[in-house]
Structures are given as C-alpha cells and as structure tokens.
Design an enzyme around this catalytic site. Structure first.
Site, PDB file in Angstrom:
ATOM      1  N   ARG A 105       0.841  -1.206   0.000  1.00 50.45           N
ATOM      2  CA  ARG A 105       0.000   0.000   0.000  1.00 50.45           C
ATOM      3  C   ARG A 105       0.875   1.254   0.000  1.00 50.45           C
ATOM      4  NH1 ARG A 105      -4.545   0.968   4.781  1.00 50.45           N
ATOM      5  NH2 ARG A 105      -5.215   3.050   4.152  1.00 50.45           N
ATOM      6  N   SER A 153       4.726  10.187  13.367  1.00 60.34           N
ATOM      7  CA  SER A 153       3.765   9.117  13.051  1.00 60.34           C
ATOM      8  C   SER A 153       3.475   8.233  14.262  1.00 60.34           C
ATOM      9  CB  SER A 153       4.287   8.296  11.866  1.00 60.34           C
ATOM     10  OG  SER A 153       5.604   7.909  12.112  1.00 60.34           O
ATOM     11  N   ASN A 156       0.701   2.347  14.847  1.00 57.57           N
ATOM     12  CA  ASN A 156      -0.137   1.280  14.289  1.00 57.57           C
ATOM     13  C   ASN A 156       0.034   1.053  12.792  1.00 57.57           C
ATOM     14  OD1 ASN A 156      -1.457   3.699  13.739  1.00 57.57           O
ATOM     15  ND2 ASN A 156      -3.477   2.768  13.832  1.00 57.57           N
ATOM     16  N   THR A 182       8.126   5.572  18.832  1.00 56.01           N
ATOM     17  CA  THR A 182       9.250   4.766  19.329  1.00 56.01           C
ATOM     18  C   THR A 182       8.980   3.290  19.078  1.00 56.01           C
ATOM     19  OG1 THR A 182       9.855   6.462  20.895  1.00 56.01           O
ATOM     20  CG2 THR A 182      10.598   4.236  21.391  1.00 56.01           C
ATOM     21  N   ASP A 217       8.545  17.915  22.391  1.00 58.38           N
ATOM     22  CA  ASP A 217       8.276  19.355  22.521  1.00 58.38           C
ATOM     23  C   ASP A 217       9.385  20.170  21.864  1.00 58.38           C
ATOM     24  OD1 ASP A 217       6.148  18.507  23.974  1.00 58.38           O
ATOM     25  OD2 ASP A 217       6.577  19.684  25.772  1.00 58.38           O
ATOM     26  N   GLU A 252      -4.084  14.162  12.419  1.00 57.18           N
ATOM     27  CA  GLU A 252      -4.988  12.997  12.304  1.00 57.18           C
ATOM     28  C   GLU A 252      -4.991  12.356  13.680  1.00 57.18           C
ATOM     29  OE1 GLU A 252      -4.062  11.318   7.861  1.00 57.18           O
ATOM     30  OE2 GLU A 252      -2.942  10.454   9.507  1.00 57.18           O
ATOM     31  N   ARG A 285      -6.958   0.505  15.013  1.00 56.06           N
ATOM     32  CA  ARG A 285      -7.019   1.368  13.822  1.00 56.06           C
ATOM     33  C   ARG A 285      -7.802   2.618  14.219  1.00 56.06           C
ATOM     34  NH1 ARG A 285     -10.733  -0.986  10.933  1.00 56.06           N
ATOM     35  NH2 ARG A 285     -10.356   0.217   9.062  1.00 56.06           N
ATOM     36  N   CYS A 286      -7.316   3.779  13.747  1.00 57.92           N
ATOM     37  CA  CYS A 286      -8.052   5.008  14.065  1.00 57.92           C
ATOM     38  C   CYS A 286      -9.479   4.896  13.550  1.00 57.92           C
ATOM     39  CB  CYS A 286      -7.362   6.216  13.453  1.00 57.92           C
ATOM     40  SG  CYS A 286      -7.173   6.118  11.672  1.00 57.92           S
ATOM     41  N   THR A 287      -9.629   4.216  12.421  1.00 57.18           N
ATOM     42  CA  THR A 287     -10.933   4.125  11.760  1.00 57.18           C
ATOM     43  C   THR A 287     -11.728   2.893  12.192  1.00 57.18           C
ATOM     44  OG1 THR A 287      -9.705   3.105   9.985  1.00 57.18           O
ATOM     45  CG2 THR A 287     -10.353   5.389   9.655  1.00 57.18           C
ATOM     46  N   GLU A 379     -12.163   6.005  23.366  1.00 54.70           N
ATOM     47  CA  GLU A 379     -11.572   5.178  22.298  1.00 54.70           C
ATOM     48  C   GLU A 379     -10.757   4.058  22.938  1.00 54.70           C
ATOM     49  OE1 GLU A 379      -8.115   6.817  20.248  1.00 54.70           O
ATOM     50  OE2 GLU A 379      -8.837   5.995  18.361  1.00 54.70           O
TER      51      GLU A 379
HETATM   52  P1  NAP Z   1       0.579   8.812  20.483  1.00 53.35           P
HETATM   53  O1  NAP Z   1       0.941   8.174  21.770  1.00 53.35           O
HETATM   54  O2  NAP Z   1      -0.138  10.107  20.503  1.00 53.35           O
HETATM   55  O3  NAP Z   1       1.968   8.952  19.676  1.00 53.35           O
HETATM   56  C1  NAP Z   1       1.980   9.427  18.356  1.00 53.35           C
HETATM   57  C2  NAP Z   1       3.339  10.029  18.067  1.00 53.35           C
HETATM   58  O4  NAP Z   1       3.526  11.211  18.828  1.00 53.35           O
HETATM   59  C3  NAP Z   1       4.522   9.128  18.420  1.00 53.35           C
HETATM   60  O5  NAP Z   1       5.521   9.275  17.449  1.00 53.35           O
HETATM   61  C4  NAP Z   1       4.977   9.702  19.749  1.00 53.35           C
HETATM   62  O6  NAP Z   1       6.317   9.408  20.062  1.00 53.35           O
HETATM   63  C5  NAP Z   1       4.791  11.168  19.468  1.00 53.35           C
HETATM   64  N1  NAP Z   1       4.767  12.049  20.625  1.00 53.35           N
HETATM   65  C6  NAP Z   1       4.438  11.778  21.902  1.00 53.35           C
HETATM   66  N2  NAP Z   1       4.536  12.894  22.661  1.00 53.35           N
HETATM   67  C7  NAP Z   1       4.933  13.901  21.845  1.00 53.35           C
HETATM   68  C8  NAP Z   1       5.204  15.286  22.017  1.00 53.35           C
HETATM   69  N3  NAP Z   1       5.113  15.892  23.206  1.00 53.35           N
HETATM   70  N4  NAP Z   1       5.576  15.996  20.954  1.00 53.35           N
HETATM   71  C9  NAP Z   1       5.707  15.425  19.739  1.00 53.35           C
HETATM   72  N5  NAP Z   1       5.465  14.114  19.511  1.00 53.35           N
HETATM   73  C10 NAP Z   1       5.067  13.361  20.548  1.00 53.35           C
HETATM   74  O7  NAP Z   1      -0.299   7.821  19.586  1.00 53.35           O
HETATM   75  P2  NAP Z   1      -0.103   6.266  19.292  1.00 53.35           P
HETATM   76  O8  NAP Z   1      -0.377   5.494  20.538  1.00 53.35           O
HETATM   77  O9  NAP Z   1       1.207   6.045  18.602  1.00 53.35           O
HETATM   78  O10 NAP Z   1      -1.247   6.003  18.225  1.00 53.35           O
HETATM   79  C11 NAP Z   1      -2.557   5.692  18.590  1.00 53.35           C
HETATM   80  C12 NAP Z   1      -3.472   6.877  18.438  1.00 53.35           C
HETATM   81  O11 NAP Z   1      -3.283   7.442  17.151  1.00 53.35           O
HETATM   82  C13 NAP Z   1      -4.938   6.517  18.508  1.00 53.35           C
HETATM   83  O12 NAP Z   1      -5.626   7.483  19.236  1.00 53.35           O
HETATM   84  C14 NAP Z   1      -5.389   6.535  17.055  1.00 53.35           C
HETATM   85  O13 NAP Z   1      -6.759   6.759  16.882  1.00 53.35           O
HETATM   86  C15 NAP Z   1      -4.545   7.632  16.514  1.00 53.35           C
HETATM   87  N6  NAP Z   1      -4.396   7.485  15.069  1.00 53.35           N
HETATM   88  C16 NAP Z   1      -5.089   8.352  14.275  1.00 53.35           C
HETATM   89  C17 NAP Z   1      -5.028   8.217  12.901  1.00 53.35           C
HETATM   90  C18 NAP Z   1      -5.811   9.116  11.993  1.00 53.35           C
HETATM   91  O14 NAP Z   1      -5.527   9.104  10.798  1.00 53.35           O
HETATM   92  N7  NAP Z   1      -6.778   9.878  12.470  1.00 53.35           N
HETATM   93  C19 NAP Z   1      -4.251   7.212  12.338  1.00 53.35           C
HETATM   94  C20 NAP Z   1      -3.548   6.354  13.186  1.00 53.35           C
HETATM   95  C21 NAP Z   1      -3.624   6.505  14.557  1.00 53.35           C
HETATM   96  P3  NAP Z   1       6.678   8.187  21.061  1.00 53.35           P
HETATM   97  O15 NAP Z   1       6.202   6.949  20.398  1.00 53.35           O
HETATM   98  O16 NAP Z   1       8.142   8.284  21.169  1.00 53.35           O
HETATM   99  O17 NAP Z   1       5.942   8.460  22.334  1.00 53.35           O
HETATM  100  O1  G3H Z   2      -5.212   3.940  12.002  1.00 54.59           O
HETATM  101  C1  G3H Z   2      -5.469   4.733  11.123  1.00 54.59           C
HETATM  102  C2  G3H Z   2      -5.319   4.383   9.697  1.00 54.59           C
HETATM  103  O2  G3H Z   2      -5.229   5.550   8.954  1.00 54.59           O
HETATM  104  C3  G3H Z   2      -6.480   3.541   9.289  1.00 54.59           C
HETATM  105  O3  G3H Z   2      -6.352   3.059   8.015  1.00 54.59           O
HETATM  106  O4  G3H Z   2      -8.731   2.372   7.722  1.00 54.59           O
HETATM  107  O5  G3H Z   2      -6.959   1.574   6.177  1.00 54.59           O
HETATM  108  O6  G3H Z   2      -7.061   0.725   8.508  1.00 54.59           O
HETATM  109  P1  G3H Z   2      -7.331   1.871   7.587  1.00 54.59           P
END
Ligand code: NAP
Ligand code: G3H
Length: 478
Positions: A105, A153, A156, A182, A217, A252, A285-287, A379
């Site tokens: 993809r 990023s 997931n 990380t 930060d 996102e 998945r966010c979605t 969530e």
């Molecule tokens: P997360 O804990 O918010 O981490 C996302 C990214 O932010 C990681 O690279 C993290 O680094 C970094 N980060 C953490 N604190 C930061 C700061 N103070 N400044 C800058 N960057 C910082 O999210 P996740 O657990 O990886 O992902 C799950 C979440 O993402 C879910 O809520 C999901 O719904 C959402 N998501 C949304 C979408 C969308 O398209 N809407 C797609 C995928 C996922 P570290 O890993 O080093 O902490």
């Molecule tokens: O986790 C967020 C992704 O953007 C979701 O993509 O709907 O193809 O699984 P997907």
C-alpha cells in the site's frame, strides 16, 4: 544480542552522542528485538539545520527529478518488502499478511503521489473579472514548498502513515524531519534505509529517534520547523497544537466511529462489515468501528449475528495471521480492561469475551451499553465493541454527534434516501454508506473533525497542505 539501530542524519547512519538507546520489545514475542537511539537536543538541532540547508537545492529540482528519487524509493521498498514486513510484525504485532499489505500500500501511495504532483498545475486569474474590470492585471498562482516538515507518526501503521507524510512533503520540494513512534521506529529505520539506497540527497530527510515525551516538545517548538504533519492520539495532538509556533498543522487523531444500523439494514452484511471494522488488528485502527448504534427492533438479531462472527475470529500470534493479536503493550491492555470492567460494573451485558492473557484481550462484545459508561465515549484502541440500542434515527444521530470525536461513521440501510438524509447530519469527516469505516483508497480525502483532527489528508490534499500558493502578478502597461 539485539541490533542497535542508528538514526539518519545528512545522509549518514549514526549512533547518538548521548550513548543512550531505547529497548524495543515485541508485543507478542515479549523479548527485545532491537534498540533505537535516544538522540540529544544538539542532534535534533543538527538534523533540522541539515534539513533546512538541503531543502534549498532540493526545491530547485523539477518535480520529475524529485519523482525519480521517489520511484527508486518504491523499488527499494519493494525489494525489502519481506524484511520490512517482518519488522512491522515483530515490532507492532500486525499479522505478516497485513504487514506485507502495508508495504504494498505504501509503494502504491508513493507512486500515486508522484503521478498526482506531476499533474498538478497552477492557475491564472484575470483582473477584468472583478468589478472595475482591470484588464492590465493577470495573476498566476502556483504552489511552493513550505520548507522543513516535521512528520510525526503513530505505532499502528509505522510505514504507511509515515510515507503518507514523507512522500507528499518531498515531491513538492520540502525537506523532512521524520520522528517515528518509538514502538515502530525499527520499521521506520528500515523504510529510510530504502530511501537511502534510492540515493536521496544528503539532509533532504533526517530520521530522529527518541521518546516523544523527551524530544517531542523540542522538535515541535523548534523555530526552523515550518509545518507539522502529526498522526497520533488526541491528547498528544492537542498538546502539539497548543505549543507549536503559528505554523500550518495537519492533525490525524483518535476516533470513536459509530456504525448506525437501521431497522431496514441487511443485517448479515452489516454484521460482517462491523466485525471486520471493529476487530481487525485487534481494533488498533483510528478508523475502527468503536460503537454500534442499532435500532432496538433489530438489535437482538444483530447481536446474535455479531456473536456468531466473533466466535469464529482467530486469536493468537500475528505470525499465524490471527485476527485478534496481542495489543501493543500491557498499559494499553489495562486501559481496555478498565473500560470493560467499568461497563460490566454498570450492568452492560457481556455477550462474549472479557478474557485476557497478559496484553492479549479476547474479542469482547458488550450489549445494552448506556451513556453513563466510559466505553460509550472513550476510544479503546482494542478489541471491544459496545452496542447501544436506540429507538430512532434521530436518537442514533444525536448519540453519534455527542462524541468529542468526528473521524468517520457508517450507516447501514437499504433505503438510500434515508442514508442520504442521515449522512449530512453526522458530525464526522466521512460517512460510509453500507460499508465499514476505513481510510482507503488513499487518494480519497481523509478528514477528522472535532477531537479527531484538523486539515485534510488524502494524496492531493496532503500535497496541498504541504505547499502554499504563491501569486505572481503581471501588470501590463502600454
Ligand atoms: P501517540 O501516543 O499520541 O503517539 C503518536 C506520536 O507522537 C509518536 O511518534 C509519539 O512518540 C509522538 N509524541 C508523543 N509525545 C509527543 C510530544 N510531546 N511531541 C511530539 N510528539 C510526541 O499515539 P499512538 O499510541 O502512537 O497512536 C494511537 C493513536 O493514534 C490513537 O488514538 C489513534 O486513533 C490515533 N491514530 C489516528 C489516525 C488518523 O488518521 N486519524 C491514524 C492512526 C492513529 P513516542 O512513540 O516516542 O511516544
Ligand atoms: O489507524 C489509522 C489508519 O489511517 C487507518 O487506516 O482504515 O486503512 O485501517 P485503515
């Protein structure tokens, strides 16, 4: 001994001068699969400086010349497909088949991005169209890069959602500071190894690794970052939005996508879509479909169909391509368990599940969920689905919109008129009629509103977000 992965700066792979590294544990092997560098603020400065310098020359290349590098990246990614997929599987616990799909993809995404950018043109505007009719003025608009893009990023989709920021940034002449999650950084390193092999000029992309809580930060507040493209949790996104320096942001964030099931829906079809939407990759998945709002007259039948489907879901290691796999870490599993426990304490009905082995949560279905339960609103990012029974479309719409999130929603109905009446009333970036919530195909606009984000993704929209319009006006004099 597990490999020590280096970070990438100005075309070189390096160990951090901090001498510190972070252990990456596999969520299902429960062992260290590698270590990544915990880089220092000095090294962040160096990376951003390098990217700033490199951007000037990169922007001077034609879109086709930049595209040639990205085409080579696609070739290198595909040549490393199995290695990268193995890394995704071990690092974030995605099944091998899904990890391979993620790399494919990504290759498609980059290719489409090159093609799209190659076909984007500016426009011209004629002064005479405005009242007063000034025929001597002609404006020409084109899109120019923003400078240095910070791409952050989530875990997931460690490769696809990273490339979804990197490719649109690079093709239009920006340079990139890439900060992977990380847990996901080893996969991030590998995808950048492919870009390095493609011969990308030095400094055009620098990969920085380290905990977001430590360097996040500093990156976000850095005066030489010109735009941030972030995907991750809502709390992190809101924090970044508060501290960043009046630069463009695309966010996102999280979601609580509802599936609205009307009394006239094809319930067999809807149940299959809901199961795939809610439980694939254990709901990480966010979605993912994260709540079902079903008309009470068909709720018993839907629940029974869902139960049957859930009982056939395979559970276990991603190496055997199971649907339900261990969650990313114990903390996430504790959080999901807390939501289940809260709902059961408040008298939700357990239809199936509520079984746990460490960070492996079995697929769980909760019926008769009510609005006083956390699972109605929060969530989970795990394999638990709440059923909320409603009396009418109006109640379903009200509950759908009462969420702080607004990513996507599904409406299941055989009545297309009803579908088109409901869809515009739902506060979400996209509404899927008779289909599960999902992001792709990746050239569709992808939008989160409210707590689900800001700005629009999707290949063309991402390119637009990573550029600004520049206007040149010709004044004709005689
Ligand atoms: P997360 O804990 O918010 O981490 C996302 C990214 O932010 C990681 O690279 C993290 O680094 C970094 N980060 C953490 N604190 C930061 C700061 N103070 N400044 C800058 N960057 C910082 O999210 P996740 O657990 O990886 O992902 C799950 C979440 O993402 C879910 O809520 C999901 O719904 C959402 N998501 C949304 C979408 C969308 O398209 N809407 C797609 C995928 C996922 P570290 O890993 O080093 O902490
Ligand atoms: O986790 C967020 C992704 O953007 C979701 O993509 O709907 O193809 O699984 P997907």
């Amino acid at each position: 001994m597990a490999k020590n992965y280096q970070f990438y700066i100005n075309g070189e792979w390096r160990e951090s001068r901090s001498k510190e590294s972070i252990s990456i544990l596999s969520p299902y092997l429960h062992e260290e699969i590698g270590r990544v560098q915990a880089i220092s603020q000095d090294e962040v400065d160096e990376a951003i400086n390098g990217a700033k310098l490199a951007q000037k020359e990169w922007a001077q290349l034609s879109v086709r010349a930049r595209g040639a590098y990205l085409y080579r990246w696609v070739d290198e990614l595909l040549a490393m497909k199995n290695e990268i997929a193995q890394s995704i599987m071990e690092e974030v616990g995605k099944t091998f088949n899904d990890a391979v799909k993620e790399v494919d993809r990504t290759a498609d995404f980059i290719q489409y991005t090159i093609e799209e950018a190659t076909h984007m043109q500016g426009e011209s505007m004629w002064g005479e169209n405005f009242p007063g009719g000034n025929r001597s003025k002609i404006a020409m608009t084109n899109r120019v890069p923003l400078g240095v893009i910070l791409a952050i990023s989530p875990f997931n989709y460690p490769v696809n959602l990273s490339a979804a920021k990197i490719a649109p940034s690079l093709i239009v002449g920006n340079s990139v500071i890439f900060k992977p999650a990380t847990q996901g950084a080893i996969s991030g390193v590998k995808m950048i190894e492919a870009l390095h092999k493609a011969g990308l000029p030095k400094g055009v992309l620098n990969l920085v690794t380290g905990r977001g809580s430590v360097i996040g930060d500093y990156l976000v507040e850095h005066p030489d970052i010109d735009m941030i493209s972030f995907t991750g949790g809502t709390v992190t996104g809101q924090h970044i939005a508060k501290i960043s320096n009046m630069i463009p942001l695309v966010m996102e964030l999280g979601g609580k996508d509802p599936a609205i099931v009307r009394e006239d829906a094809d319930l067999v079809f809807a149940s299959k879509q809901i199961i795939s939407g809610a439980y694939s990759y254990s709901g990480q998945r966010c979605t993912a479909i994260k709540r079902v709002l079903v008309n009470e007259t068909v709720a018993d039948e839907l629940v029974s169909l869902l139960k049957e489907e859930i009982e056939s879901l395979t559970v276990g290691s991603p190496e055997e391509n199971n649907i339900i796999v261990p969650l990313i870490d114990d903390k996430s599993a504790d959080f999901v368990q807390g939501l289940i426990d809260d709902a059961l304490t408040k008298e939700a009905t357990l239809v199936v599940g509520n079984k746990r082995e460490g960070n492996l949560i079995y697929p769980t279905l909760l019926d008769n969920v009510t609005t006083n339960m956390r699972i109605a609103w929060e969530e989970p990012f795990g394999p638990v689905l709440p059923i909320i029974r409603v009396k009418s479309d109006k109640e379903a719409i009200t509950l759908a919109n009462a969420s702080k999130f607004g990513l996507q929603a599904s409406v299941f109905t055989k009545d297309i008129n009803k579908a088109f009446t409901i869809a515009p009333q739902i506060e979400a970036g996209s509404v899927q009629i008779n289909g599960r919530t999902e992001r792709g195909p990746d050239h569709f606009p992808f939008i989160g509103i409210k707590g689900s984000g800001m700005g629009t993704q999707g290949i063309r929209r991402s390119i637009e977000a990573m550029t600004r319009e520049k206007v040149t006006i010709i004044n004709i004099y005689e």
